[in-house]
Design an enzyme around this catalytic site. Structure first.
Site, PDB file in Angstrom:
ATOM      1  N   ASP A 125       0.859  -1.180   0.000  1.00 18.18           N
ATOM      2  CA  ASP A 125       0.000   0.000   0.000  1.00 18.18           C
ATOM      3  C   ASP A 125       0.894   1.229   0.000  1.00 18.18           C
ATOM      4  O   ASP A 125       1.629   1.458   0.948  1.00 18.18           O
ATOM      5  CB  ASP A 125      -0.876  -0.012   1.258  1.00 18.18           C
ATOM      6  CG  ASP A 125      -1.978   1.027   1.177  1.00 18.18           C
ATOM      7  OD1 ASP A 125      -1.743   2.100   0.592  1.00 18.18           O
ATOM      8  OD2 ASP A 125      -3.071   0.762   1.713  1.00 18.18           O
TER       9      ASP A 125
ATOM     10  N   ILE B 184       0.258   3.521   6.415  1.00 17.64           N
ATOM     11  CA  ILE B 184      -0.801   3.479   7.433  1.00 17.64           C
ATOM     12  C   ILE B 184      -1.808   4.587   7.152  1.00 17.64           C
ATOM     13  O   ILE B 184      -1.609   5.728   7.531  1.00 17.64           O
ATOM     14  CB  ILE B 184      -0.226   3.666   8.852  1.00 17.64           C
ATOM     15  CG1 ILE B 184       0.874   2.638   9.129  1.00 17.64           C
ATOM     16  CG2 ILE B 184      -1.339   3.546   9.897  1.00 17.64           C
ATOM     17  CD1 ILE B 184       1.544   2.816  10.477  1.00 17.64           C
ATOM     18  N   HIS B 185      -2.886   4.286   6.454  1.00 18.37           N
ATOM     19  CA  HIS B 185      -3.955   5.274   6.276  1.00 18.37           C
ATOM     20  C   HIS B 185      -5.248   4.623   6.731  1.00 18.37           C
ATOM     21  O   HIS B 185      -5.221   3.579   7.385  1.00 18.37           O
ATOM     22  CB  HIS B 185      -4.012   5.779   4.826  1.00 18.37           C
ATOM     23  CG  HIS B 185      -4.333   4.724   3.813  1.00 18.37           C
ATOM     24  ND1 HIS B 185      -5.492   4.717   3.095  1.00 18.37           N
ATOM     25  CD2 HIS B 185      -3.648   3.627   3.444  1.00 18.37           C
ATOM     26  CE1 HIS B 185      -5.489   3.663   2.297  1.00 18.37           C
ATOM     27  NE2 HIS B 185      -4.391   2.991   2.493  1.00 18.37           N
ATOM     28  N   GLY B 186      -6.382   5.228   6.398  1.00 22.97           N
ATOM     29  CA  GLY B 186      -7.650   4.761   6.938  1.00 22.97           C
ATOM     30  C   GLY B 186      -7.927   3.270   6.757  1.00 22.97           C
ATOM     31  O   GLY B 186      -8.347   2.591   7.682  1.00 22.97           O
TER      32      GLY B 186
ATOM     33  N   ALA C 152      -5.545   1.659   9.208  1.00 22.50           N
ATOM     34  CA  ALA C 152      -5.733   2.039  10.611  1.00 22.50           C
ATOM     35  C   ALA C 152      -7.091   1.577  11.134  1.00 22.50           C
ATOM     36  O   ALA C 152      -7.184   0.956  12.189  1.00 22.50           O
ATOM     37  CB  ALA C 152      -5.601   3.549  10.763  1.00 22.50           C
TER      38      ALA C 152
END
Lengths: 160, 523
Positions: free
Chosen positions: A9, A13-15, A18
């Site tokens: 990705d 660390i994104h939505g 997370a």
């Protein structure tokens, strides 16, 4: 150590990670393996903040990540491994890490890239890297969020 | 329903959805707001409140993380409410229409996002000619696609569907109606379980049960428990030292922040609201982000057409962040662009790199805090008020959400301008992680409270033992009140963890509710 998710990705660390994957897999530790990010204090700090509550994170260069993952440092953790593209994934694989199944989230579209699926665009070089992973027997699933639609990326690769 | 009314409702639906694109994600399309508005137009606010509250709970966990398309509630809210009112059906029966319509909604959203790929392609051609007007045009055309792809199907469904819906709803036999009612009561478990699964980790799980127990045994109510939760997490956070997160050393500022005038800052805040415009699968928020910067870029590259052209092309690349959090990225980008325009040696790639580096984590923070915690809790509280027929519920929801929304936009932009990239390093030292932890604790307790308050599943079963009738529910209640809702939520939570698809779970729950309800086991 048990690896609960290996994900490609480019937003790290994104939505989707997370709020989605890190919870759905019950992970306790996120390992980000990327050379640029590991060398950038701002990005490192931000990724630390974005790490969901109750989960630890290590933001490391690919080599350092391979060392940590192949060692015994995370023996008691459920680990998510995040990389930005197929090149880093290949490096991890070649370091001796077991990669059976890989989740592919977002590899963005840009000039000089070809769209392979809704989730994944690749340069000609990256296509070769994906194919190498395919021949190494890595099972690849393109999926944005847990519980959402998914597709078989090995099959997509077969067609290009 | 008259053509005119259908037109108005279709317009409202399209506009509510467009709000996400152009007005900075104001949550106008959430059922708890949209359904009562539809009710108001049709002269029956009460039905709108009840349908909206129910849908809000069921779709509480539906959130578009990073461009994914979950169930889209806009069309479902409108059509479900409208048909419930015009056919005089029960709010539960409205779900029969509303839930399939949410699937239609996500199809429409995907259609619009695919259509907008063309807008980006054209926008890039305009960028080559440094034609800012052209890019703006593509933004508006893209938004028109999004608007029409919701408004037209809603209009058609409302004008042509009424008769069929009436036949369908009238044709439902009584036993099935009982089943539908039961299914309507069970389905919110999905919303709660999705939310639980986005919040929970092993060590924080007890907070969910604390919230649940308060709801089951006391009269605190969801609002009371949520308030209590905020206070509890504040106490915990002050009592506990930093939990071993390694702090980064203070970094020297890379460069003095560029002066960005008050006027430009406000322009960034307002234009930043349109970040999600012409959203496409291809580049996601590329056009919207560029649009926010266009006037500023035109100013700093006033006598440098080549520079403007390059900047436009640079920003039409992939971009996606949780829309409320776009401010700091705009601030840092504007800073770098200004320095580049002045002739400082800044590589275009470096600007791209900073944007990509920021957008992921900022989206992660925004999604966890606002989409995954704040909005569902506020929605849940307001759904509760809606069930009680309080017409202020949708107002409280939208006003409350947007006070926070615009405050976040304001403060993140202003701080971003003031501190530049240092804003992000100070984030870690200023105890921001503690705020995130507090939010998680509050969120978990509130979900527990929602399960214990608004998941009204019970059993009407009566057992006859030695000629006395014993109601099974009262035996269950004497073990623990609200035991059934808790078990159902945990079952669904387990299914999510096991990788079941949300749509499959929804089907399973509906089927289980229908069957067990019709058999008189659940009610």
């Amino acid at each position: 150590m048990s690896i609960v998710l290996i994900r490609v990705d480019d937003r790290l660390i994104h939505g989707q990670v997370a709020a989605g994957w890190s919870r759905a897999t019950g992970a306790t530790h996120i390992v980000v393996a990327n050379d640029e990010v590991a060398a950038d204090a701002t990005q490192k700090a931000l990724l630390k903040v974005a790490t969901p509550t109750g989960i630890k994170s290590s933001i490391l260069s690919v080599n350092a990540a391979a060392e940590l993952l192949n060692g015994t440092g995370l023996a008691r953790d459920k680990v998510i491994i995040l990389v930005r593209g197929p090149a880093d994934l290949l490096k991890l694989k070649k370091s001796g890490l077991e990669l059976e199944q890989v989740n592919i989230g977002n590899v963005r579209m840009a000039d000089g890239r070809q769209r392979l699926s809704k989730e994944i665009a690749a340069t000609p070089e990256e296509i070769l890297q994906w194919k190498e992973l395919d021949t190494l027997g890595v099972e690849m699933i393109a999926q944005w969020v847990p519980g959402g639609p998914s597709s078989d990326f090995n099959q997509v690769l077969g067609g290009c | 329903m008259s053509i005119f009314t259908a037109f108005i409702l279709a317009f409202i639906t399209g506009f509510a959805y467009l709000g996400r694109r152009f007005l900075g994600e104001m949550f106008l399309e959430r059922p708890v707001f949209l359904a009562p508005v539809v009710g108001l137009v049709l002269g029956d606010v009460h039905t709108g409140l009840v349908v909206g509250g129910t849908l809000e709970l069921i779709f509480m966990g539906a959130a578009a993380y990073g461009g994914s398309v979950p169930a889209n509630v806009a069309v479902g809210s409108t059509i479900g409410t409208a048909f419930a009112i015009t056919s005089g059906a029960t709010p539960e029966a409205a779900l029969v229409i509303a839930i399939p319509a949410t699937m239609l909604g996500s199809f429409l959203e995907m259609f619009a996002k695919s259509a907008c790929v063309f807008c980006v392609t054209f926008a890039e051609r305009y960028a080559e000619k440094a034609d800012t007007q052209g890019i703006c045009r593509m933004l508006h055309i893209g938004n028109l696609f999004h608007f029409l792809s919701f408004a037209i199907p809603t209009f058609i469904a409302l004008t042509l569907g009424a008769d069929y819906v009436k036949i369908l709803l009238d044709g439902i036999p009584t036993w099935l109606n009982v089943g539908i009612q039961a299914a309507g009561k069970v389905l919110p478990a999905l919303g709660f379980a999705i939310l639980l699964s986005t919040l929970s980790s092993r060590e924080y799980m007890p907070f969910f049960f604390i919230g649940f127990l308060f709801a089951a045994y006391t009269n605190f109510g969801v609002l009371g428990i949520a308030t209590l939760a905020i206070l509890v997490s504040m106490v915990i956070m002050t009592m506990r030292r930093d939990d071993g997160e390694d702090d980064l050393p203070d970094e020297e500022p890379t460069a003095a922040p560029v002066k960005i005038s008050r006027k430009d800052q406000w322009r960034f805040i307002l234009r930043g609201c349109a970040t999600q415009s012409a959203f496409s699968f291809d580049r996601m928020q590329a056009i919207g982000f560029t649009w926010a910067l266009i006037p500023y870029l035109k100013e700093i590259y006033k006598d440098n057409k080549e520079g403007l052209r390059e900047a436009l092309q640079r920003h039409l690349s992939f971009f996606n962040v949780m829309p409320w959090m776009v401010g700091p990225v705009i601030a840092v980008t504007a800073n770098m662009e200004t320095r580049k325009a002045r002739g400082e040696n800044i590589d275009g790639q470096a600007i791209q790199g900073v944007k990509s580096g920021l957008m992921g984590p900022l989206a992660g923070i925004g999604d966890s805090l606002f989409v995954g915690t704040f909005r569902p809790i506020l929605g849940g509280i307001c759904a509760g008020l809606a069930f009680q027929g309080i017409w202020l519920a949708p107002v409280i929801f939208v006003v409350g959400a947007n006070i926070v929304h615009f405050y976040v936009r304001y403060i993140t932009l202003v701080k971003g301008v003031e501190l530049g990239e240092r804003a992000f390093t100070t984030l870690t030292s200023s105890g921001f992680r503690k705020i995130m932890q507090g939010a998680t604790i509050t969120g978990l307790m509130a979900v527990g409270a929602l399960v214990g308050t608004w998941l009204n599943v019970s059993t009407p079963l009566v057992m006859t033992i030695q000629e006395t009738n014993i109601r099974l529910q009262s035996s269950l209640d004497s073990i623990m009140p609200k035991l059934l809702p808790l078990c159902i939520t945990l079952c669904v939570y387990y299914m999510i963890r096991k990788g079941f698809r949300n749509t499959s779970i929804m089907l399973i729950l509906t089927a289980a509710g229908l069957i067990l309800g019709a058999l008189g086991i659940l009610g």
